[in-house]
Design a protein around this motif. Structure first.
Motif, PDB file in Angstrom:
ATOM      1  N   ILE A  28       0.802  -1.221   0.000  1.00  0.00           N
ATOM      2  CA  ILE A  28       0.000   0.000   0.000  1.00  0.00           C
ATOM      3  C   ILE A  28       0.831   1.266   0.000  1.00  0.00           C
ATOM      4  O   ILE A  28       0.304   2.351  -0.262  1.00  0.00           O
ATOM      5  CB  ILE A  28      -0.966   0.018   1.207  1.00  0.00           C
ATOM      6  CG1 ILE A  28      -0.206   0.131   2.525  1.00  0.00           C
ATOM      7  CG2 ILE A  28      -1.878  -1.193   1.182  1.00  0.00           C
ATOM      8  CD1 ILE A  28      -1.114   0.320   3.725  1.00  0.00           C
ATOM      9  N   ASP A  29       2.134   1.175   0.311  1.00  0.00           N
ATOM     10  CA  ASP A  29       2.939   2.393   0.388  1.00  0.00           C
ATOM     11  C   ASP A  29       4.022   2.476  -0.680  1.00  0.00           C
ATOM     12  O   ASP A  29       4.837   3.403  -0.694  1.00  0.00           O
ATOM     13  CB  ASP A  29       3.581   2.516   1.782  1.00  0.00           C
ATOM     14  CG  ASP A  29       4.383   1.284   2.174  1.00  0.00           C
ATOM     15  OD1 ASP A  29       4.620   0.432   1.288  1.00  0.00           O
ATOM     16  OD2 ASP A  29       4.756   1.163   3.358  1.00  0.00           O
ATOM     17  N   GLY A  30       4.067   1.492  -1.594  1.00  0.00           N
ATOM     18  CA  GLY A  30       4.978   1.557  -2.714  1.00  0.00           C
ATOM     19  C   GLY A  30       6.432   1.289  -2.405  1.00  0.00           C
ATOM     20  O   GLY A  30       7.308   1.604  -3.229  1.00  0.00           O
ATOM     21  N   PRO A  34       5.251  -6.021   1.015  1.00  0.00           N
ATOM     22  CA  PRO A  34       3.790  -6.092   1.210  1.00  0.00           C
ATOM     23  C   PRO A  34       3.403  -5.855   2.671  1.00  0.00           C
ATOM     24  O   PRO A  34       4.077  -6.302   3.589  1.00  0.00           O
ATOM     25  CB  PRO A  34       3.445  -7.515   0.766  1.00  0.00           C
ATOM     26  CG  PRO A  34       4.698  -8.295   0.966  1.00  0.00           C
ATOM     27  CD  PRO A  34       5.826  -7.347   0.687  1.00  0.00           C
ATOM     28  N   GLU A  35       2.286  -5.142   2.854  1.00  0.00           N
ATOM     29  CA  GLU A  35       1.705  -4.944   4.187  1.00  0.00           C
ATOM     30  C   GLU A  35       0.677  -6.030   4.505  1.00  0.00           C
ATOM     31  O   GLU A  35       0.298  -6.192   5.672  1.00  0.00           O
ATOM     32  CB  GLU A  35       1.020  -3.571   4.276  1.00  0.00           C
ATOM     33  CG  GLU A  35       1.962  -2.413   4.528  1.00  0.00           C
ATOM     34  CD  GLU A  35       2.869  -2.139   3.335  1.00  0.00           C
ATOM     35  OE1 GLU A  35       4.068  -1.876   3.561  1.00  0.00           O
ATOM     36  OE2 GLU A  35       2.385  -2.188   2.180  1.00  0.00           O
ATOM     37  N   ALA A  36       0.217  -6.754   3.505  1.00  0.00           N
ATOM     38  CA  ALA A  36      -0.718  -7.856   3.712  1.00  0.00           C
ATOM     39  C   ALA A  36      -0.400  -8.936   2.672  1.00  0.00           C
ATOM     40  O   ALA A  36      -0.175  -8.621   1.502  1.00  0.00           O
ATOM     41  CB  ALA A  36      -2.172  -7.389   3.560  1.00  0.00           C
ATOM     42  N   SER A  37      -0.378 -10.204   3.105  1.00  0.00           N
ATOM     43  CA  SER A  37      -0.018 -11.268   2.167  1.00  0.00           C
ATOM     44  C   SER A  37      -0.584 -12.595   2.642  1.00  0.00           C
ATOM     45  O   SER A  37      -1.015 -12.736   3.793  1.00  0.00           O
ATOM     46  CB  SER A  37       1.504 -11.368   2.030  1.00  0.00           C
ATOM     47  OG  SER A  37       2.089 -11.711   3.281  1.00  0.00           O
ATOM     48  N   VAL A  38      -0.572 -13.588   1.714  1.00  0.00           N
ATOM     49  CA  VAL A  38      -0.988 -14.948   2.014  1.00  0.00           C
ATOM     50  C   VAL A  38       0.096 -15.880   1.472  1.00  0.00           C
ATOM     51  O   VAL A  38       0.482 -15.782   0.298  1.00  0.00           O
ATOM     52  CB  VAL A  38      -2.336 -15.292   1.357  1.00  0.00           C
ATOM     53  CG1 VAL A  38      -2.697 -16.744   1.601  1.00  0.00           C
ATOM     54  CG2 VAL A  38      -3.441 -14.374   1.882  1.00  0.00           C
ATOM     55  N   ASN A  39       0.591 -16.768   2.316  1.00  0.00           N
ATOM     56  CA  ASN A  39       1.585 -17.746   1.879  1.00  0.00           C
ATOM     57  C   ASN A  39       0.873 -18.969   1.320  1.00  0.00           C
ATOM     58  O   ASN A  39       0.027 -19.568   1.974  1.00  0.00           O
ATOM     59  CB  ASN A  39       2.489 -18.151   3.048  1.00  0.00           C
ATOM     60  CG  ASN A  39       3.366 -17.004   3.526  1.00  0.00           C
ATOM     61  OD1 ASN A  39       3.808 -16.181   2.718  1.00  0.00           O
ATOM     62  ND2 ASN A  39       3.606 -16.931   4.828  1.00  0.00           N
ATOM     63  N   PRO A  54      -3.171   2.207   6.698  1.00  0.00           N
ATOM     64  CA  PRO A  54      -2.793   3.150   5.645  1.00  0.00           C
ATOM     65  C   PRO A  54      -2.604   4.562   6.182  1.00  0.00           C
ATOM     66  O   PRO A  54      -3.167   4.933   7.219  1.00  0.00           O
ATOM     67  CB  PRO A  54      -3.984   3.081   4.685  1.00  0.00           C
ATOM     68  CG  PRO A  54      -5.135   2.705   5.557  1.00  0.00           C
ATOM     69  CD  PRO A  54      -4.573   1.813   6.625  1.00  0.00           C
ATOM     70  N   SER A  55      -1.789   5.334   5.471  1.00  0.00           N
ATOM     71  CA  SER A  55      -1.613   6.747   5.792  1.00  0.00           C
ATOM     72  C   SER A  55      -2.254   7.577   4.694  1.00  0.00           C
ATOM     73  O   SER A  55      -2.659   7.060   3.643  1.00  0.00           O
ATOM     74  CB  SER A  55      -0.128   7.088   5.906  1.00  0.00           C
ATOM     75  OG  SER A  55       0.522   6.917   4.659  1.00  0.00           O
ATOM     76  N   LEU A  56      -2.348   8.888   4.927  1.00  0.00           N
ATOM     77  CA  LEU A  56      -3.000   9.760   3.957  1.00  0.00           C
ATOM     78  C   LEU A  56      -2.247   9.806   2.637  1.00  0.00           C
ATOM     79  O   LEU A  56      -2.819  10.121   1.602  1.00  0.00           O
ATOM     80  CB  LEU A  56      -3.124  11.174   4.533  1.00  0.00           C
ATOM     81  CG  LEU A  56      -4.050  11.313   5.749  1.00  0.00           C
ATOM     82  CD1 LEU A  56      -4.032  12.738   6.255  1.00  0.00           C
ATOM     83  CD2 LEU A  56      -5.473  10.910   5.389  1.00  0.00           C
ATOM     84  N   SER A  57      -0.947   9.492   2.655  1.00  0.00           N
ATOM     85  CA  SER A  57      -0.139   9.554   1.435  1.00  0.00           C
ATOM     86  C   SER A  57      -0.213   8.267   0.606  1.00  0.00           C
ATOM     87  O   SER A  57       0.320   8.221  -0.506  1.00  0.00           O
ATOM     88  CB  SER A  57       1.318   9.843   1.795  1.00  0.00           C
ATOM     89  OG  SER A  57       1.842   8.815   2.617  1.00  0.00           O
ATOM     90  N   ASP A  58      -0.834   7.224   1.142  1.00  0.00           N
ATOM     91  CA  ASP A  58      -0.912   5.949   0.416  1.00  0.00           C
ATOM     92  C   ASP A  58      -2.050   5.995  -0.589  1.00  0.00           C
ATOM     93  O   ASP A  58      -3.146   5.475  -0.358  1.00  0.00           O
ATOM     94  CB  ASP A  58      -1.109   4.785   1.399  1.00  0.00           C
ATOM     95  CG  ASP A  58       0.064   4.633   2.346  1.00  0.00           C
ATOM     96  OD1 ASP A  58       1.170   5.052   1.980  1.00  0.00           O
ATOM     97  OD2 ASP A  58      -0.141   4.087   3.445  1.00  0.00           O
ATOM     98  N   GLU A  59      -1.818   6.634  -1.706  1.00  0.00           N
ATOM     99  CA  GLU A  59      -2.870   6.826  -2.697  1.00  0.00           C
ATOM    100  C   GLU A  59      -2.896   5.724  -3.750  1.00  0.00           C
ATOM    101  O   GLU A  59      -3.890   5.548  -4.450  1.00  0.00           O
ATOM    102  CB  GLU A  59      -2.695   8.179  -3.386  1.00  0.00           C
ATOM    103  CG  GLU A  59      -2.823   9.368  -2.412  1.00  0.00           C
ATOM    104  CD  GLU A  59      -2.673  10.691  -3.121  1.00  0.00           C
ATOM    105  OE1 GLU A  59      -2.327  10.665  -4.324  1.00  0.00           O
ATOM    106  OE2 GLU A  59      -2.888  11.735  -2.485  1.00  0.00           O
ATOM    107  N   SER A  60      -1.796   4.979  -3.916  1.00  0.00           N
ATOM    108  CA  SER A  60      -1.736   3.932  -4.926  1.00  0.00           C
ATOM    109  C   SER A  60      -1.323   2.622  -4.277  1.00  0.00           C
ATOM    110  O   SER A  60      -0.281   2.560  -3.620  1.00  0.00           O
ATOM    111  CB  SER A  60      -0.728   4.328  -6.022  1.00  0.00           C
ATOM    112  OG  SER A  60      -0.624   3.293  -6.992  1.00  0.00           O
TER     113      SER A  60
END
Length: 628
Positions: A28-30, A34-39, A54-60
């Protein structure tokens, strides 16, 4: 595969393709991590839930997977992060610049020269927010050391603000006083001020030893204590300010909404009298439409919103000890003059509101602001009562509509979407719209039911009274069996007779044409308001039933009255949804009496039907003198 002899066979292989995603992940922050994943693999219809921050800057956000498709959905709760927090001590200000994140603290140190002998004023300020954003909240711990030691703690919720002070006097004091400036401009009343000396019992400060002005309360401790406070005495003071105003009763806030949360506060009614209500218009979000709900009792709540900003939430069915919770819509209803009554029938994305004049009377212009709107999308204010669009607006945060406080049922919808009853849906352009009546049946079903009831019951029961069939069956069961047989036979004969009559009778053909016109009106082929169609049919059906029963020779006033009565209830349900529910509720309230009356009626009917098995007959022959 090999074949010993003969031609080679043909083979068909069938298989089902199943796509699996391998090692799906979300960045989420580029930063490539990864901040979320599945093995491992994620099969069709499988899903997992992960928490992200997420933060306000996480637009993509970037979706990563070794192979296979993957769908991701996220639910994000909006919170306002405090920024530009400042503290003012006796008019001297120090503070922070920028955001203060959740759980983050900062320490500010002022000049000891700011503290004066006697009363000191401490004020907390935060940055500004837009009208549709949650208010910013911050906790403050303040202390200073001088000749007297003071510590302060502060806490705020949606409906209350609380200060706790501890003041230790270095010298004996005969004029001790504390000034508490509540931070929120929404504080409109003092719920309580209590104090104790040197850890003793808490006691309430009498009203004559308090002075509340604006949002500041002065507490005269020496006057309350009744004598000089000795050197080294420590006085603890707790002051609670209310952002709501309670009239004709008292409430306790049992589950407050925390800073940054959407409003969902629980209150308990300690005592109440007639006209009990809670004014929420003085809170930070007091302009939004508030409503109540409860697991203890049917709230039947409504709000009276006044032009001066007051919003009085009434709970007429409540009693002492009940608890209820208060929430608000992302919708504002503001009368320009006077007042308006608002009952939230259905919250959600497309709220449904019952509108009516307030105690001040009818005729006030009302402005509606809808904050769930997406910019650039057209929204409509729809009247479910009259099947028309009252106003429309292309949203630019918010969408704004104008109407008056006349009796209406509103729903706010996105234009050109489909209407539904679960809080979602859309509408049409200004003018009549095809909004379905929210009743327990469609008009044509009630009409059909009325005709069948009138014809079937009238014919069957009248024929039973005529005694044209065999009476060898005895008892109630036998009568029912005979009735079923007679009814089936009679309906068949009557249908054939009516068909022949229509084919050869101009009046019947005219009636059939009238029914065709009614059908065209009801199906929309002939455009007309649905309410007018229902009224036309409501007048025509009793006349048609009366004429039809007379034509076939089977008529009973009692059966006709009962059937038309049932049909009339159906018509009222179509015109005013909820009539049947009200009747059922009334029957439930008097269920015992209904059962008794039904039993008496059944007994009288049975006695009337249970006559002798044989009927004496008298025959009179012309020209004779004998009788038998």
């Amino acid at each position: 595969m090999s074949v010993a002899s003969g031609p080679h066979p043909d083979w068909t292989v069938e298989y089902t393709e199943r796509l699996y995603s391998s090692d799906p992940a979300l960045d989420i922050d580029g930063d490539g991590s990864p901040e979320a994943s599945v093995n491992g693999k994620l099969g069709p219809s499988e899903s997992v839930t992960r928490d992200i921050d997420p933060s306000l800057s996480d637009e993509s956000w970037t979706i990563m997977t070794a192979n296979g498709p993957i769908d991701i959905s996220a639910t994000i709760e909006e919170r306002t992060v405090p920024n530009d927090v400042s503290v003012s001590v006796n008019g001297n200000t120090l503070g922070t610049t920028g955001q203060l994140n959740d759980g983050e603290t900062t320490q500010l140190t002022g000049d000891k020269a700011w503290v004066t002998n006697g009363s000191n004023s401490v004020t907390v300020s935060t940055g500004s927010v837009s009208a549709d954003a949650p208010a910013m909240r911050a906790d403050l711990e303040y202390s200073h050391r001088a000749s007297n030691q003071v510590s302060v703690s502060y806490n705020t919720t949606a409906f209350e603000e609380r200060y706790n002070l501890s003041y230790t006097y270095a010298d004996a004091t005969a004029d001790a006083a504390v000034t508490i400036p509540f931070q929120s401009d929404s504080v409109s009343a003092i719920k309580s001020v209590v104090y104790r000396v040197d850890g003793g019992e808490w006691g309430s400060v009498a009203a004559e030893n308090l002075r509340f002005n604006g949002t500041t309360v002065d507490v005269y401790l020496s006057d309350e204590f009744g004598e000089e406070l000795p050197s080294g005495a420590t006085v603890d003071v707790e002051a609670v300010g209310r952002k709501i105003e309670v009239a004709h009763g008292e409430v306790t806030i049992t589950d407050p909404s925390k800073p940054g949360e959407s409003l969902d506060t629980e209150l308990r009614i300690e005592n109440r009298t007639n006209e009990f209500h809670v004014n929420v218009g003085t809170t930070a979000d007091g302009r939004r439409v508030h409503y109540a709900y409860s697991d203890d009792y049917p709230t039947s709540d409504y709000a009276v919103i006044e032009a001066d900003g007051d919003q009085k939430l009434y709970l007429p069915e409540s009693k002492d000890g009940d608890t209820f919770r208060v929430k608000y819509l992302k919708t504002m209803v503001e009368p320009k003059t006077g007042d308006v009554r608002v009952d939230v029938l259905k919250p959600g994305t497309n709220p449904k509101l019952d509108i009516g004049p307030g105690p001040g009377g009818q005729g006030d212009q009302v402005e509606v602001r809808y904050y769930r709107a997406q910019s650039g999308i057209e929204y409509i204010l729809n009247s479910l009562s009259r099947d028309v669009v009252l106003d429309s607006d292309t949203a630019n945060s918010p969408a704004t509509f104008v109407d008056d406080d006349s009796d209406e049922t509103w729903r706010i919808l996105e234009d050109n979407a489909q209407v539904s009853d679960d809080g979602s849906g859309g509408g049409n352009s200004i003018g009549p719209v095809p909004v379905p009546k929210e009743a327990s049946g469609l008009p044509w079903l009630w009409i059909a039911a009325g005709l069948v009831t009138v014809a079937g019951l009238g014919i069957a029961i009248t024929r039973m009274r005529g005694g044209t069939a065999s009476t060898s069956s005895s008892g109630l069961g036998g009568s029912v069996a005979v009735w079923i047989g007679r009814t089936s036979m009679t309906i068949t004969k009557t249908s054939l007779s009516v068909g022949r009559s229509i084919a050869s009778n101009r009046t019947a053909l005219a009636g059939l044409g009238a029914l065709a016109v009614v059908g065209g009106l009801m199906t929309g082929v002939i455009p007309i308001s649905s309410d007018i169609v229902v009224l036309i049919v409501a007048a025509a059906v009793p006349l048609a039933a009366f004429w039809g029963m007379r034509q076939v020779g089977f008529f009973s006033w009692s059966i006709f009255a009962v059937s038309i009565g049932l049909f009339g209830i159906g018509v009222m349900e179509v015109l005013s949804p909820g009539v049947i529910d009200s009747l059922v509720s009334a029957l439930q309230d008097y269920l015992g009496l209904v059962i008794i009356l039904a039993g008496v009626g059944a007994y009288l009917w049975y006695r009337q039907r249970s006559g002798p098995d044989e009927v004496n007959k008298i025959e009179i022959e012309a020209g004779g003198n004998d009788s038998q």
